[in-house]
Design a protein around this motif. Sequence first.
Motif, PDB file in Angstrom:
ATOM      1  N   ARG A   1      68.775  46.454  20.504  1.00  0.00           N
ATOM      2  CA  ARG A   1      68.976  45.994  19.138  1.00  0.00           C
ATOM      3  C   ARG A   1      69.808  44.719  19.051  1.00  0.00           C
ATOM      4  NH1 ARG A   1      70.785  50.322  14.605  1.00  0.00           N
ATOM      5  NH2 ARG A   1      69.013  51.362  15.585  1.00  0.00           N
ATOM      6  N   PHE A   2      70.805  44.602  19.930  1.00  0.00           N
ATOM      7  CA  PHE A   2      71.719  43.475  19.842  1.00  0.00           C
ATOM      8  C   PHE A   2      71.520  42.446  20.954  1.00  0.00           C
ATOM      9  CE2 PHE A   2      74.125  47.184  18.043  1.00  0.00           C
ATOM     10  CZ  PHE A   2      73.901  46.849  16.712  1.00  0.00           C
ATOM     11  N   GLY A   3      70.458  42.610  21.740  1.00  0.00           N
ATOM     12  CA  GLY A   3      70.139  41.647  22.789  1.00  0.00           C
ATOM     13  C   GLY A   3      71.239  41.501  23.827  1.00  0.00           C
ATOM     14  N   LEU A   4      71.789  42.621  24.280  1.00  0.00           N
ATOM     15  CA  LEU A   4      72.909  42.582  25.209  1.00  0.00           C
ATOM     16  C   LEU A   4      72.502  42.329  26.658  1.00  0.00           C
ATOM     17  CD1 LEU A   4      74.974  45.580  23.793  1.00  0.00           C
ATOM     18  CD2 LEU A   4      75.180  43.152  23.231  1.00  0.00           C
ATOM     19  N   GLY A   5      71.243  42.478  26.975  1.00  0.00           N
ATOM     20  CA  GLY A   5      70.796  42.276  28.353  1.00  0.00           C
ATOM     21  C   GLY A   5      70.893  43.554  29.164  1.00  0.00           C
ATOM     22  N   THR A   6      72.067  44.140  29.241  1.00  0.00           N
ATOM     23  CA  THR A   6      72.250  45.419  29.927  1.00  0.00           C
ATOM     24  C   THR A   6      72.910  46.397  28.961  1.00  0.00           C
ATOM     25  OG1 THR A   6      74.414  44.782  30.792  1.00  0.00           O
ATOM     26  CG2 THR A   6      72.524  44.354  32.207  1.00  0.00           C
ATOM     27  N   ALA A   7      72.678  47.662  29.210  1.00  0.00           N
ATOM     28  CA  ALA A   7      73.270  48.688  28.344  1.00  0.00           C
ATOM     29  C   ALA A   7      74.780  48.729  28.556  1.00  0.00           C
ATOM     30  CB  ALA A   7      72.658  50.045  28.644  1.00  0.00           C
ATOM     31  N   PRO A   8      75.531  48.945  27.490  1.00  0.00           N
ATOM     32  CA  PRO A   8      76.990  49.081  27.613  1.00  0.00           C
ATOM     33  C   PRO A   8      77.349  50.307  28.452  1.00  0.00           C
ATOM     34  CG  PRO A   8      76.338  48.873  25.310  1.00  0.00           C
ATOM     35  CD  PRO A   8      75.094  49.048  26.108  1.00  0.00           C
ATOM     36  N   GLU A   9      78.559  50.308  28.961  1.00  0.00           N
ATOM     37  CA  GLU A   9      79.044  51.420  29.774  1.00  0.00           C
ATOM     38  C   GLU A   9      79.222  52.676  28.922  1.00  0.00           C
ATOM     39  OE1 GLU A   9      82.753  52.407  32.781  1.00  0.00           O
ATOM     40  OE2 GLU A   9      82.904  50.698  31.443  1.00  0.00           O
TER      41      GLU A   9
ATOM     42  N   ASP B   1      77.822  42.798  14.581  1.00  0.00           N
ATOM     43  CA  ASP B   1      78.598  43.006  13.375  1.00  0.00           C
ATOM     44  C   ASP B   1      79.116  44.442  13.345  1.00  0.00           C
ATOM     45  OD1 ASP B   1      79.425  42.427  10.605  1.00  0.00           O
ATOM     46  OD2 ASP B   1      77.829  43.851  10.102  1.00  0.00           O
ATOM     47  N   PRO B   2      80.394  44.656  12.991  1.00  0.00           N
ATOM     48  CA  PRO B   2      80.930  46.014  12.927  1.00  0.00           C
ATOM     49  C   PRO B   2      80.103  46.951  12.038  1.00  0.00           C
ATOM     50  CG  PRO B   2      82.713  44.451  12.819  1.00  0.00           C
ATOM     51  CD  PRO B   2      81.433  43.655  12.743  1.00  0.00           C
ATOM     52  N   ALA B   3      79.564  46.443  10.937  1.00  0.00           N
ATOM     53  CA  ALA B   3      78.743  47.296  10.064  1.00  0.00           C
ATOM     54  C   ALA B   3      77.482  47.757  10.790  1.00  0.00           C
ATOM     55  CB  ALA B   3      78.380  46.549   8.784  1.00  0.00           C
ATOM     56  N   ALA B   4      76.900  46.888  11.609  1.00  0.00           N
ATOM     57  CA  ALA B   4      75.707  47.254  12.372  1.00  0.00           C
ATOM     58  C   ALA B   4      76.053  48.288  13.444  1.00  0.00           C
ATOM     59  CB  ALA B   4      75.084  46.015  13.001  1.00  0.00           C
ATOM     60  N   LEU B   5      77.220  48.137  14.070  1.00  0.00           N
ATOM     61  CA  LEU B   5      77.657  49.119  15.067  1.00  0.00           C
ATOM     62  C   LEU B   5      77.947  50.465  14.411  1.00  0.00           C
ATOM     63  CD1 LEU B   5      80.025  46.886  17.201  1.00  0.00           C
ATOM     64  CD2 LEU B   5      77.775  47.769  17.862  1.00  0.00           C
ATOM     65  N   HIS B   6      78.560  50.437  13.244  1.00  0.00           N
ATOM     66  CA  HIS B   6      78.830  51.667  12.502  1.00  0.00           C
ATOM     67  C   HIS B   6      77.513  52.387  12.175  1.00  0.00           C
ATOM     68  CE1 HIS B   6      80.696  54.471   9.751  1.00  0.00           C
ATOM     69  NE2 HIS B   6      79.815  54.125   8.838  1.00  0.00           N
ATOM     70  N   ALA B   7      76.522  51.640  11.729  1.00  0.00           N
ATOM     71  CA  ALA B   7      75.223  52.223  11.390  1.00  0.00           C
ATOM     72  C   ALA B   7      74.560  52.830  12.629  1.00  0.00           C
ATOM     73  CB  ALA B   7      74.319  51.173  10.755  1.00  0.00           C
ATOM     74  N   LEU B   8      74.651  52.127  13.766  1.00  0.00           N
ATOM     75  CA  LEU B   8      74.063  52.651  15.008  1.00  0.00           C
ATOM     76  C   LEU B   8      74.749  53.954  15.403  1.00  0.00           C
ATOM     77  CD1 LEU B   8      72.257  52.437  17.518  1.00  0.00           C
ATOM     78  CD2 LEU B   8      74.040  51.026  18.558  1.00  0.00           C
ATOM     79  N   ALA B   9      76.063  53.983  15.373  1.00  0.00           N
ATOM     80  CA  ALA B   9      76.794  55.203  15.729  1.00  0.00           C
ATOM     81  C   ALA B   9      76.412  56.356  14.809  1.00  0.00           C
ATOM     82  CB  ALA B   9      78.293  54.949  15.672  1.00  0.00           C
ATOM     83  N   ALA B  10      76.287  56.085  13.522  1.00  0.00           N
ATOM     84  CA  ALA B  10      75.941  57.126  12.551  1.00  0.00           C
ATOM     85  C   ALA B  10      74.555  57.707  12.828  1.00  0.00           C
ATOM     86  CB  ALA B  10      76.009  56.574  11.137  1.00  0.00           C
ATOM     87  N   GLU B  11      73.639  56.894  13.343  1.00  0.00           N
ATOM     88  CA  GLU B  11      72.301  57.385  13.679  1.00  0.00           C
ATOM     89  C   GLU B  11      72.351  58.475  14.750  1.00  0.00           C
ATOM     90  OE1 GLU B  11      69.601  54.202  14.739  1.00  0.00           O
ATOM     91  OE2 GLU B  11      70.344  52.980  13.072  1.00  0.00           O
ATOM     92  N   TYR B  12      73.392  58.460  15.566  1.00  0.00           N
ATOM     93  CA  TYR B  12      73.557  59.433  16.646  1.00  0.00           C
ATOM     94  C   TYR B  12      74.707  60.397  16.381  1.00  0.00           C
ATOM     95  CZ  TYR B  12      70.263  56.505  19.127  1.00  0.00           C
ATOM     96  OH  TYR B  12      69.123  55.811  19.503  1.00  0.00           O
ATOM     97  N   ASP B  13      75.064  60.591  15.109  1.00  0.00           N
ATOM     98  CA  ASP B  13      76.133  61.503  14.695  1.00  0.00           C
ATOM     99  C   ASP B  13      77.489  61.149  15.290  1.00  0.00           C
ATOM    100  OD1 ASP B  13      74.414  63.033  13.096  1.00  0.00           O
ATOM    101  OD2 ASP B  13      73.763  64.214  14.825  1.00  0.00           O
ATOM    102  N   GLY B  14      77.744  59.855  15.400  1.00  0.00           N
ATOM    103  CA  GLY B  14      79.022  59.401  15.924  1.00  0.00           C
ATOM    104  C   GLY B  14      79.676  58.438  14.960  1.00  0.00           C
ATOM    105  N   TRP B  15      80.663  57.711  15.459  1.00  0.00           N
ATOM    106  CA  TRP B  15      81.367  56.749  14.626  1.00  0.00           C
ATOM    107  C   TRP B  15      81.834  55.569  15.470  1.00  0.00           C
ATOM    108  CZ3 TRP B  15      83.393  61.444  16.047  1.00  0.00           C
ATOM    109  CH2 TRP B  15      84.574  61.437  16.782  1.00  0.00           C
ATOM    110  N   LEU B  16      82.184  54.506  14.783  1.00  0.00           N
ATOM    111  CA  LEU B  16      82.721  53.302  15.406  1.00  0.00           C
ATOM    112  C   LEU B  16      84.235  53.414  15.399  1.00  0.00           C
ATOM    113  CD1 LEU B  16      82.459  50.382  16.496  1.00  0.00           C
ATOM    114  CD2 LEU B  16      82.472  49.628  14.116  1.00  0.00           C
TER     115      LEU B  16
END
Length: 75
Positions: free
Chosen positions: A20-28, A57-72
Amino acid sequence: MLVLPDREAAEEAAAEAADRFGLGTAPEVVREALAGEDDAEDAQWLVVLEASATGPDPAALHALAAEYDGWLESE
């Protein structure tokens, strides 16, 4: 840092963040036991993202976390 309820959700969120964010590799993905808990079931799974001015963007990260029942969580 995204905080997620289980390993599977954390791994899926990390892969999605890379795409989604074009990071190249998955985060740890790391496991963190809750303070004072001895039970292996009482753990959080973290997706560690490097902070940068051009990062997601923090709002985009928050939305991604919420999709997986988590939080930023900010450090």
